[in-house]
Design an enzyme around this catalytic site. Structure first.
Site, PDB file in Angstrom:
ATOM      1  N   ASP A  63      24.363  -8.309  41.891  1.00 40.14           N
ATOM      2  CA  ASP A  63      24.088  -7.431  43.217  1.00 40.14           C
ATOM      3  C   ASP A  63      23.762  -6.085  42.693  1.00 40.14           C
ATOM      4  O   ASP A  63      24.487  -5.243  42.351  1.00 40.14           O
ATOM      5  CB  ASP A  63      25.466  -7.376  44.197  1.00 40.14           C
ATOM      6  CG  ASP A  63      25.028  -6.547  45.296  1.00 40.14           C
ATOM      7  OD1 ASP A  63      24.143  -5.966  45.471  1.00 40.14           O
ATOM      8  OD2 ASP A  63      25.879  -6.723  46.167  1.00 40.14           O
ATOM      9  N   SER A 140       5.719  -0.437  49.578  1.00 41.72           N
ATOM     10  CA  SER A 140       5.469  -1.321  51.092  1.00 41.72           C
ATOM     11  C   SER A 140       4.368  -0.312  51.814  1.00 41.72           C
ATOM     12  O   SER A 140       4.227   1.036  51.563  1.00 41.72           O
ATOM     13  CB  SER A 140       6.443  -1.176  51.772  1.00 41.72           C
ATOM     14  OG  SER A 140       6.289  -1.324  53.094  1.00 41.72           O
ATOM     15  N   TYR A 153      13.977   2.845  55.198  1.00 43.21           N
ATOM     16  CA  TYR A 153      13.430   1.919  54.558  1.00 43.21           C
ATOM     17  C   TYR A 153      12.062   2.879  54.188  1.00 43.21           C
ATOM     18  O   TYR A 153      11.564   2.601  53.091  1.00 43.21           O
ATOM     19  CB  TYR A 153      13.290   0.848  55.083  1.00 43.21           C
ATOM     20  CG  TYR A 153      12.205  -0.285  54.464  1.00 43.21           C
ATOM     21  CD1 TYR A 153      12.695  -0.834  53.258  1.00 43.21           C
ATOM     22  CD2 TYR A 153      10.798  -0.373  55.049  1.00 43.21           C
ATOM     23  CE1 TYR A 153      11.797  -1.818  52.725  1.00 43.21           C
ATOM     24  CE2 TYR A 153      10.066  -1.137  54.245  1.00 43.21           C
ATOM     25  CZ  TYR A 153      10.472  -2.062  53.194  1.00 43.21           C
ATOM     26  OH  TYR A 153       9.934  -2.807  52.315  1.00 43.21           O
ATOM     27  N   ALA A 155      11.026   5.635  54.200  1.00 48.09           N
ATOM     28  CA  ALA A 155      11.103   6.824  53.264  1.00 48.09           C
ATOM     29  C   ALA A 155      11.364   6.408  51.626  1.00 48.09           C
ATOM     30  O   ALA A 155      10.728   6.972  50.634  1.00 48.09           O
ATOM     31  CB  ALA A 155      12.184   7.947  53.520  1.00 48.09           C
ATOM     32  N   LYS A 157      10.510   3.678  50.402  1.00 49.76           N
ATOM     33  CA  LYS A 157       9.230   3.104  49.800  1.00 49.76           C
ATOM     34  C   LYS A 157       8.357   4.324  49.468  1.00 49.76           C
ATOM     35  O   LYS A 157       7.535   4.030  48.574  1.00 49.76           O
ATOM     36  CB  LYS A 157       8.558   1.985  50.721  1.00 49.76           C
ATOM     37  CG  LYS A 157       9.354   0.793  50.875  1.00 49.76           C
ATOM     38  CD  LYS A 157       9.543  -0.086  49.466  1.00 49.76           C
ATOM     39  CE  LYS A 157      10.603  -1.182  49.601  1.00 49.76           C
ATOM     40  NZ  LYS A 157      10.910  -1.515  48.319  1.00 49.76           N
ATOM     41  N   GLY A 184       1.539  -5.092  52.553  1.00 49.96           N
ATOM     42  CA  GLY A 184       2.014  -5.021  53.925  1.00 49.96           C
ATOM     43  C   GLY A 184       2.694  -6.147  54.659  1.00 49.96           C
ATOM     44  O   GLY A 184       3.182  -6.864  53.466  1.00 49.96           O
ATOM     45  N   ASP A 187       4.737 -13.127  54.458  1.00 45.37           N
ATOM     46  CA  ASP A 187       5.497 -14.069  55.046  1.00 45.37           C
ATOM     47  C   ASP A 187       6.737 -14.501  53.915  1.00 45.37           C
ATOM     48  O   ASP A 187       6.765 -15.573  53.194  1.00 45.37           O
ATOM     49  CB  ASP A 187       4.676 -15.232  55.367  1.00 45.37           C
ATOM     50  CG  ASP A 187       5.361 -16.355  56.135  1.00 45.37           C
ATOM     51  OD1 ASP A 187       6.650 -15.949  56.690  1.00 45.37           O
ATOM     52  OD2 ASP A 187       4.959 -17.443  56.514  1.00 45.37           O
ATOM     53  N   THR A 188       7.865 -13.675  54.298  1.00 47.38           N
ATOM     54  CA  THR A 188       9.093 -13.872  53.565  1.00 47.38           C
ATOM     55  C   THR A 188      10.249 -13.870  54.204  1.00 47.38           C
ATOM     56  O   THR A 188      10.339 -13.768  55.356  1.00 47.38           O
ATOM     57  CB  THR A 188       9.194 -12.946  52.292  1.00 47.38           C
ATOM     58  OG1 THR A 188       9.607 -11.699  52.974  1.00 47.38           O
ATOM     59  CG2 THR A 188       7.948 -12.501  51.502  1.00 47.38           C
TER      60      THR A 188
HETATM   61  N1  LIG Z   1       7.830  -9.053  53.104  1.00 49.58           N
HETATM   62  C1  LIG Z   1       7.270  -8.172  53.713  1.00 49.58           C
HETATM   63  O1  LIG Z   1       6.492  -8.013  54.776  1.00 49.58           O
HETATM   64  C2  LIG Z   1       7.069  -6.564  52.852  1.00 49.58           C
HETATM   65  C3  LIG Z   1       6.233  -5.797  52.922  1.00 49.58           C
HETATM   66  C4  LIG Z   1       6.108  -4.885  52.067  1.00 49.58           C
HETATM   67  C5  LIG Z   1       7.105  -4.699  50.678  1.00 49.58           C
HETATM   68  N2  LIG Z   1       7.888  -5.595  50.874  1.00 49.58           N
HETATM   69  C6  LIG Z   1       8.831  -5.372  49.732  1.00 49.58           C
HETATM   70  O2  LIG Z   1       8.801  -6.622  48.905  1.00 49.58           O
HETATM   71  C7  LIG Z   1      10.072  -6.906  48.062  1.00 49.58           C
HETATM   72  C8  LIG Z   1      10.471  -8.339  48.130  1.00 49.58           C
HETATM   73  O3  LIG Z   1      10.797  -8.481  49.674  1.00 49.58           O
HETATM   74  P1  LIG Z   1      10.648 -10.011  50.217  1.00 49.58           P
HETATM   75  O4  LIG Z   1       9.467  -9.670  51.279  1.00 49.58           O
HETATM   76  O5  LIG Z   1      10.325 -10.830  49.171  1.00 49.58           O
HETATM   77  O6  LIG Z   1      11.901 -10.192  50.849  1.00 49.58           O
HETATM   78  P2  LIG Z   1      13.009 -11.452  50.833  1.00 49.58           P
HETATM   79  O7  LIG Z   1      12.245 -12.768  50.926  1.00 49.58           O
HETATM   80  O8  LIG Z   1      14.127 -11.030  51.645  1.00 49.58           O
HETATM   81  O9  LIG Z   1      13.343 -11.362  49.227  1.00 49.58           O
HETATM   82  C9  LIG Z   1      14.258 -10.143  48.414  1.00 49.58           C
HETATM   83  C10 LIG Z   1      14.633 -10.699  47.303  1.00 49.58           C
HETATM   84  O10 LIG Z   1      15.576  -9.511  46.831  1.00 49.58           O
HETATM   85  C11 LIG Z   1      16.865  -9.923  46.425  1.00 49.58           C
HETATM   86  N3  LIG Z   1      17.772  -9.075  46.871  1.00 49.58           N
HETATM   87  C12 LIG Z   1      18.266  -8.540  47.864  1.00 49.58           C
HETATM   88  N4  LIG Z   1      19.218  -8.009  47.923  1.00 49.58           N
HETATM   89  C13 LIG Z   1      19.650  -7.711  46.543  1.00 49.58           C
HETATM   90  C14 LIG Z   1      20.597  -7.145  45.810  1.00 49.58           C
HETATM   91  N5  LIG Z   1      21.357  -6.564  46.401  1.00 49.58           N
HETATM   92  N6  LIG Z   1      20.607  -7.364  44.555  1.00 49.58           N
HETATM   93  C15 LIG Z   1      19.744  -8.070  43.837  1.00 49.58           C
HETATM   94  N7  LIG Z   1      18.659  -8.715  44.581  1.00 49.58           N
HETATM   95  C16 LIG Z   1      18.833  -8.511  45.967  1.00 49.58           C
HETATM   96  C17 LIG Z   1      16.883 -11.265  47.412  1.00 49.58           C
HETATM   97  O11 LIG Z   1      17.577 -12.238  46.546  1.00 49.58           O
HETATM   98  P3  LIG Z   1      19.339 -12.678  46.825  1.00 49.58           P
HETATM   99  O12 LIG Z   1      19.404 -12.282  48.392  1.00 49.58           O
HETATM  100  O13 LIG Z   1      19.552 -13.748  46.169  1.00 49.58           O
HETATM  101  O14 LIG Z   1      20.023 -11.369  46.218  1.00 49.58           O
HETATM  102  C18 LIG Z   1      15.480 -11.968  47.146  1.00 49.58           C
HETATM  103  O15 LIG Z   1      15.285 -12.453  46.063  1.00 49.58           O
HETATM  104  C19 LIG Z   1      10.972  -5.959  48.932  1.00 49.58           C
HETATM  105  O16 LIG Z   1      10.921  -4.437  47.927  1.00 49.58           O
HETATM  106  C20 LIG Z   1      10.546  -5.256  50.135  1.00 49.58           C
HETATM  107  O17 LIG Z   1      10.826  -4.069  50.495  1.00 49.58           O
HETATM  108  C21 LIG Z   1       8.059  -6.417  51.734  1.00 49.58           C
END
Ligand SMILES: NC(=O)c1ccc[n+]([C@@H]2O[C@H](COP(=O)([O-])OP(=O)(O)OC[C@H]3O[C@@H](n4cnc5c(N)ncnc54)[C@H](OP(=O)(O)O)[C@@H]3O)[C@@H](O)[C@H]2O)c1
Length: 261
Positions: A63, A140, A153, A155, A157, A184, A187-188
């Site tokens: 974590d 982001s 969030y 800020a 980023k 941007g 889909d996650t």
């Molecule tokens: N999806 C979007 O629209 C979007 C847009 C712009 C930027 N982003 C950025 O992209 C990055 C990845 O996000 P995502 O969209 O892929 O979201 P996601 O599907 O929620 O994946 C987040 C990942 O981070 C891990 N994580 C979360 N909390 C954690 C912790 N405390 N310690 C270690 N690992 C942790 C999660 O795994 P566990 O839960 O197993 O720990 C998961 O593998 C993030 O930095 C997010 O801000 C996302």
């Protein structure tokens, strides 16, 4: 094409953009160190990566919002002799700042900013051992403007983006190329974790796949780019937003992010 034998540590690799990045590097026969909290999800990503061609996959369940985990993760990266560090783990907490739990916000900032700072600092000596190495920090498009109801969030980023750009200049002479990947809507599991279900439908219309984001990010990283914005719409907004009056942009953003009753 890059001839480097890739040894990559990816945080947040159990799903979403991090898992997609792991799969892309696996196709390039990389050695992988995958970090996230959930061991079972990491195991399924590792299985996929091995099928795709990864040389080896090591899992670190940690974590990263807990400072006690940072040494363990950095040591795993140092022992693997990584030449690519991907700081991807992160999440947002949607809501009015004054109504949010301070503890939850601080935990969020420890992951979104402190963990990146510490892991990068601790792993620079390892990265310097390779003739060429890379750091990719996932920011982001929320970084480009202040965002009412997503204030902390966005800020965090902005920090990731500006810090990465500065490090790009500083570390160039050490053979380390630093790239900010600025996606941007993708889909996650992000929307669910951020408690932003009210935006799900709208986000889906604009969302990219994590696979597309990962491919564009890795390609830009290997080209030594400082900032990579995947997708035409995101690119247009990244250029246009800083040119528009801030107050106007913030009003529009507030209107998009607010929960309509
Ligand atoms: N999806 C979007 O629209 C979007 C847009 C712009 C930027 N982003 C950025 O992209 C990055 C990845 O996000 P995502 O969209 O892929 O979201 P996601 O599907 O929620 O994946 C987040 C990942 O981070 C891990 N994580 C979360 N909390 C954690 C912790 N405390 N310690 C270690 N690992 C942790 C999660 O795994 P566990 O839960 O197993 O720990 C998961 O593998 C993030 O930095 C997010 O801000 C996302």
């Amino acid at each position: 094409m890059n001839n480097l034998k890739h040894k990559v540590l990816i945080t947040g690799a159990s799903q979403g953009i991090g898992a997609a990045l792991a799969c892309e590097f696996a196709k390039q026969k990389a050695t992988l160190v995958l970090v996230a909290r959930t061991q079972s999800k990491l195991e399924s990503v590792a299985d996929k990566c091995k099928t795709l061609g990864a040389e080896s996959v090591q899992l670190v369940a940690a974590d990263l919002s807990e400072p006690a985990s940072w040494d363990k993760v950095a040591q795993a990266g140092a022992q693997a002799g990584i030449n690519i560090l991907v700081n991807n783990a992160g999440y947002g907490l949607w809501g009015e700042f004054a109504e949010q739990s301070l503890e939850a916000l601080q935990k969020n900032m420890r992951l979104n900013m402190d963990a990146l700072l510490v892991l990068t600092h601790k792993l620079i000596p390892t990265l310097k051992k390779s003739q060429k190495s890379y750091v990719m920090n996932v920011s982001s498009t929320t970084a480009y403007q202040a965002l009412p109801t997503f204030a902390t969030y966005a800020a965090s980023k902005s920090f990731v983006l500006m810090w990465s750009r500065a490090l790009h200049h500083e570390l160039k002479k050490s053979g380390i190329s630093v790239t900010a990947l600025v996606p941007g809507a993708t889909d996650t599991g992000f929307i669910e974790r951020a408690n932003m279900q009210h935006m799900e439908e709208a986000a889906k219309k604009l969302s990219m796949t994590p696979e597309a984001v990962a491919q564009i990010g890795i390609s830009g990283m290997f080209k030594g780019k400082m900032e990579v914005v995947p997708g035409l719409m995101n690119k247009v907004s990244a250029v246009a937003v800083p040119l528009l009056p801030k107050k106007m942009v913030e009003k529009i953003a507030a209107n998009i992010y607010i929960k309509k009753q």
